[in-house]
Design a protein around this motif. Structure first.
Motif, PDB file in Angstrom:
ATOM      1  N   ALA A  24       0.846  -1.415  -0.321  1.00  0.00           N
ATOM      2  CA  ALA A  24      -0.136   0.065  -0.027  1.00  0.00           C
ATOM      3  C   ALA A  24       0.740   1.408  -0.187  1.00  0.00           C
ATOM      4  CB  ALA A  24      -1.237  -0.441   1.590  1.00  0.00           C
ATOM      5  N   VAL A  25       0.229   2.099  -0.363  1.00  0.00           N
ATOM      6  CA  VAL A  25       0.945   3.648  -0.740  1.00  0.00           C
ATOM      7  C   VAL A  25       0.393   4.996   0.173  1.00  0.00           C
ATOM      8  CG1 VAL A  25       1.762   5.278  -1.724  1.00  0.00           C
ATOM      9  CG2 VAL A  25       2.156   2.824  -2.395  1.00  0.00           C
ATOM     10  N   CYS A  26       0.990   5.064   0.906  1.00  0.00           N
ATOM     11  CA  CYS A  26       0.201   6.247   2.068  1.00  0.00           C
ATOM     12  C   CYS A  26       0.650   7.486   1.505  1.00  0.00           C
ATOM     13  CB  CYS A  26       0.432   5.791   3.553  1.00  0.00           C
ATOM     14  SG  CYS A  26      -0.145   4.269   3.998  1.00  0.00           S
ATOM     15  N   HIS A  27       0.455   8.324   0.929  1.00  0.00           N
ATOM     16  CA  HIS A  27       0.674   9.736  -0.065  1.00  0.00           C
ATOM     17  C   HIS A  27       0.585  11.407   1.164  1.00  0.00           C
ATOM     18  CE1 HIS A  27       0.770   8.726  -3.587  1.00  0.00           C
ATOM     19  NE2 HIS A  27      -0.448   7.929  -3.808  1.00  0.00           N
ATOM     20  N   VAL A  28       1.245  11.609   0.835  1.00  0.00           N
ATOM     21  CA  VAL A  28       2.008  12.995   2.488  1.00  0.00           C
ATOM     22  C   VAL A  28       0.417  13.723   2.615  1.00  0.00           C
ATOM     23  CG1 VAL A  28       3.059  15.113   2.192  1.00  0.00           C
ATOM     24  CG2 VAL A  28       4.340  13.549   0.716  1.00  0.00           C
ATOM     25  N   GLY A  29       0.745  13.185   3.751  1.00  0.00           N
ATOM     26  CA  GLY A  29       0.024  14.030   4.813  1.00  0.00           C
ATOM     27  C   GLY A  29      -2.030  13.099   4.913  1.00  0.00           C
ATOM     28  N   ALA A  30      -1.793  11.897   5.074  1.00  0.00           N
ATOM     29  CA  ALA A  30      -3.109  11.134   4.348  1.00  0.00           C
ATOM     30  C   ALA A  30      -2.974  10.805   6.594  1.00  0.00           C
ATOM     31  CB  ALA A  30      -2.274  10.017   3.771  1.00  0.00           C
ATOM     32  N   THR A  31      -4.531  10.463   6.537  1.00  0.00           N
ATOM     33  CA  THR A  31      -4.954   9.876   8.213  1.00  0.00           C
ATOM     34  C   THR A  31      -5.376   8.395   7.506  1.00  0.00           C
ATOM     35  OG1 THR A  31      -5.147  11.829   9.080  1.00  0.00           O
ATOM     36  CG2 THR A  31      -5.900   9.902   9.793  1.00  0.00           C
ATOM     37  N   VAL A  32      -4.545   7.689   8.022  1.00  0.00           N
ATOM     38  CA  VAL A  32      -5.059   6.399   7.647  1.00  0.00           C
ATOM     39  C   VAL A  32      -5.498   5.408   9.246  1.00  0.00           C
ATOM     40  CG1 VAL A  32      -3.696   3.542   7.246  1.00  0.00           C
ATOM     41  CG2 VAL A  32      -2.962   5.613   6.410  1.00  0.00           C
ATOM     42  N   GLY A  33      -6.463   4.672   9.102  1.00  0.00           N
ATOM     43  CA  GLY A  33      -7.559   4.052   9.815  1.00  0.00           C
ATOM     44  C   GLY A  33      -8.120   3.134   9.208  1.00  0.00           C
ATOM     45  N   GLY A  34      -8.600   2.034  10.706  1.00  0.00           N
ATOM     46  CA  GLY A  34      -9.173   1.214   9.743  1.00  0.00           C
ATOM     47  C   GLY A  34      -8.134  -0.238   9.385  1.00  0.00           C
ATOM     48  N   THR A  35      -8.522  -1.010   8.338  1.00  0.00           N
ATOM     49  CA  THR A  35      -7.763  -1.587   7.310  1.00  0.00           C
ATOM     50  C   THR A  35      -7.567  -1.494   6.344  1.00  0.00           C
ATOM     51  OG1 THR A  35      -8.360  -3.934   9.535  1.00  0.00           O
ATOM     52  CG2 THR A  35      -7.494  -4.563   6.827  1.00  0.00           C
ATOM     53  N   LEU A  36      -6.440  -1.612   5.716  1.00  0.00           N
ATOM     54  CA  LEU A  36      -6.620  -1.863   4.099  1.00  0.00           C
ATOM     55  C   LEU A  36      -6.404  -2.398   3.589  1.00  0.00           C
ATOM     56  CD1 LEU A  36      -4.822   1.834   4.317  1.00  0.00           C
ATOM     57  CD2 LEU A  36      -7.160   1.677   4.473  1.00  0.00           C
ATOM     58  N   SER A  37      -6.339  -3.014   2.258  1.00  0.00           N
ATOM     59  CA  SER A  37      -6.266  -3.905   1.611  1.00  0.00           C
ATOM     60  C   SER A  37      -4.925  -3.712   0.542  1.00  0.00           C
ATOM     61  CB  SER A  37      -7.351  -4.414   0.386  1.00  0.00           C
ATOM     62  OG  SER A  37      -7.610  -3.675  -0.265  1.00  0.00           O
ATOM     63  N   ALA A  38      -4.403  -4.949   0.514  1.00  0.00           N
ATOM     64  CA  ALA A  38      -2.726  -4.680  -0.365  1.00  0.00           C
ATOM     65  C   ALA A  38      -3.182  -4.354  -1.256  1.00  0.00           C
ATOM     66  CB  ALA A  38      -2.688  -5.615  -0.849  1.00  0.00           C
ATOM     67  N   GLU A  39      -1.859  -3.149  -2.044  1.00  0.00           N
ATOM     68  CA  GLU A  39      -1.778  -2.230  -3.306  1.00  0.00           C
ATOM     69  C   GLU A  39      -2.849  -0.847  -2.742  1.00  0.00           C
ATOM     70  OE1 GLU A  39       0.496  -3.277  -4.637  1.00  0.00           O
ATOM     71  OE2 GLU A  39       1.068  -5.076  -3.610  1.00  0.00           O
ATOM     72  N   THR A  40      -3.156  -0.474  -2.173  1.00  0.00           N
ATOM     73  CA  THR A  40      -4.058   0.871  -1.712  1.00  0.00           C
ATOM     74  C   THR A  40      -3.688   1.673  -1.565  1.00  0.00           C
ATOM     75  OG1 THR A  40      -5.729  -0.860  -0.785  1.00  0.00           O
ATOM     76  CG2 THR A  40      -5.768   1.807  -0.335  1.00  0.00           C
ATOM     77  N   GLU A  41      -4.113   2.467  -2.365  1.00  0.00           N
ATOM     78  CA  GLU A  41      -3.891   4.076  -2.471  1.00  0.00           C
ATOM     79  C   GLU A  41      -4.219   4.960  -1.187  1.00  0.00           C
ATOM     80  OE1 GLU A  41      -1.575   6.679  -5.176  1.00  0.00           O
ATOM     81  OE2 GLU A  41      -1.279   4.193  -7.178  1.00  0.00           O
ATOM     82  N   VAL A  42      -3.969   6.095  -0.818  1.00  0.00           N
ATOM     83  CA  VAL A  42      -4.384   6.747   0.459  1.00  0.00           C
ATOM     84  C   VAL A  42      -3.902   7.972   0.228  1.00  0.00           C
ATOM     85  CG1 VAL A  42      -5.029   7.147   3.066  1.00  0.00           C
ATOM     86  CG2 VAL A  42      -4.492   4.467   2.249  1.00  0.00           C
ATOM     87  N   TRP A  43      -5.121   9.047   0.118  1.00  0.00           N
ATOM     88  CA  TRP A  43      -4.567  10.349  -0.661  1.00  0.00           C
ATOM     89  C   TRP A  43      -4.654  11.126   0.662  1.00  0.00           C
ATOM     90  CZ3 TRP A  43      -1.911  11.275  -5.304  1.00  0.00           C
ATOM     91  CH2 TRP A  43      -2.284   9.852  -6.013  1.00  0.00           C
ATOM     92  N   GLY A  44      -4.030  12.067   0.800  1.00  0.00           N
ATOM     93  CA  GLY A  44      -4.070  13.347   2.031  1.00  0.00           C
ATOM     94  C   GLY A  44      -4.983  14.059   2.010  1.00  0.00           C
TER      95      GLY A  44
END
Length: 389
Positions: A369-389
């Motif tokens: 998974a990739v978490c982009h600048v400033g993102a807030t991550v919570g819970g369960t994220l599946s493989a290869e997910t992208e999270v944006w800030g």
């Protein structure tokens, strides 16, 4: 006299996903060494002179790590083609076994004392099986064993009543009769269980005994258990060290107990510990705060990050000024939510964040998974997910 052992190391460890996506549970880190390496050490320290390893799920991860021998003790690998239970796994090793043999689970931490107690108690002429047991106030997640004058009278999986159970530590001495007993036992949900084979011995009137040991037994069922295992090993003094090849900056602060493995780098102003395990080639940047975490091989914690109660896979990158807040939090594993769990985050293999990311307590982030600048991550994220800030 030396003796032989079979180690059951074929399972995945589904409740430890996503950490077991690319490797089996026995290869997850207990401090910085694979659980299976601790098991091999315990067997060899108790006098075992050859080991048969039953492999299956992601078996090449086991075979490439250990090769044909460990500490000059030969390792023979047999493959359980489909993971159809612990009894089925032992049957896969039948041709490699002659006479009495030790059998242990490869995915639970045991010490040599339990093994020695089982070997000393086992009399193959009068007993078909001897079970290593430990005392536990709560056995509801495991196998409970009832004893009468040292003989096993009943084995109950996940017992809920208030009888005086001992916990089955997964350390056994068996005579060859166990193989036929496993074959005779009725499969449940398509799986052949080792415990059902022992039940068949009991039903046939065969003597099965149990020995209660004061030795250490620890299981990792869920990802946060790896933090507890590391705590226990560090508090016991096992594995505490800073490798000679590690580089710790003179202005960094290391708060014991910690283990910092080969080729790690700890940057200026970083605070590492207590209860931190840095796997081989991990990098901790400048002014990082890192507490009670298991950081696996080739992981980087970048400048200014704050990380608490975190378990990482391999090759993870925690970006600059990111924050793993730390537990307690609610963690979703499969279809079950575990409340108030002491877990900041699980970051599986090759998770990457670009910096300034905040991980809420109980976050579970899948492989790649990739978490982009400033993102807030919570819970369960599946493989290869992208999270944006």
């Amino acid at each position: 006299m030396g003796y032989s052992a079979v180690v059951l190391a074929a399972g995945e460890g589904k409740r430890l996903r996503p950490l077991t996506t690319h490797r089996p549970k026995p290869m997850l880190p207990a401090a910085t060494k694979p659980i299976l390496e601790h098991v091999f050490d315990a067997l060899i320290d108790a006098g075992v002179t050859d080991i048969t390893v039953v492999v299956g799920y992601r078996r090449t991860r086991v075979q490439s790590e250990f090769g044909p021998s460990y500490r000059d003790v030969p390792l023979t690998y047999v493959t359980q083609g489909k993971q159809l239970g612990s009894g089925h796994a032992l049957l896969a090793a039948e041709q490699a076994v002659e006479g009495s043999t030790l059998v242990v689970n490869g995915d639970q931490l045991i010490d040599s004392r339990i093994i020695r107690d089982v070997v000393e108690a086992h009399d193959g002429e009068s007993t078909a099986a001897t079970l290593g047991l430990v005392r536990r106030a709560d056995v509801t997640r495991y196998g409970g064993v009832l004893l009468e004058d040292g003989e096993v009278t009943e084995i109950v999986e996940n017992p809920r009543d208030d009888r005086s159970y001992r916990l089955n530590a997964g350390v056994y001495a068996f005579e060859p009769a166990i193989f036929e007993a496993i074959r005779e036992s009725e499969p449940r949900a398509g799986e052949q269980s080792l415990v059902d084979g022992i039940d068949t011995l009991l039903e046939d009137g065969t003597r099965v005994q149990g020995v209660v040991s004061e030795g250490t037994w620890i299981d990792a069922t869920y990802p946060w258990d790896l933090l507890r295992i590391a705590d226990d090993l560090l508090e016991a003094g096992e594995g505490r060290r800073i490798a000679d090849s590690a580089s710790v900056h003179e202005s960094a602060t290391v708060i014991e107990p910690v283990v910092i493995d080969d080729d790690c780098v700890v940057g200026p102003g970083a605070v590492v510990g207590p209860n931190v395990c840095l796997g081989e080639n991990a990098t901790v940047g400048s002014n990082v705060t890192l507490e009670r975490s298991v950081v696996d091989t080739d992981t980087r914690v970048d400048n200014g990050a704050t990380v608490r109660d975190c378990v990482t896979g391999r090759g993870v990158e925690i970006g600059p000024n990111s924050t793993v807040v730390g537990g307690p939090g609610d963690v979703e594993i499969g279809d079950r939510i575990h409340r108030e769990t002491s877990l900041g985050a699980v970051l599986a293999d090759h998770v990457r964040d670009e910096g300034g990311v905040t991980y809420e307590p109980g976050s579970v982030v899948g492989n790649g998974a990739v978490c982009h600048v400033g993102a807030t991550v919570g819970g369960t994220l599946s493989a290869e997910t992208e999270v944006w800030g």
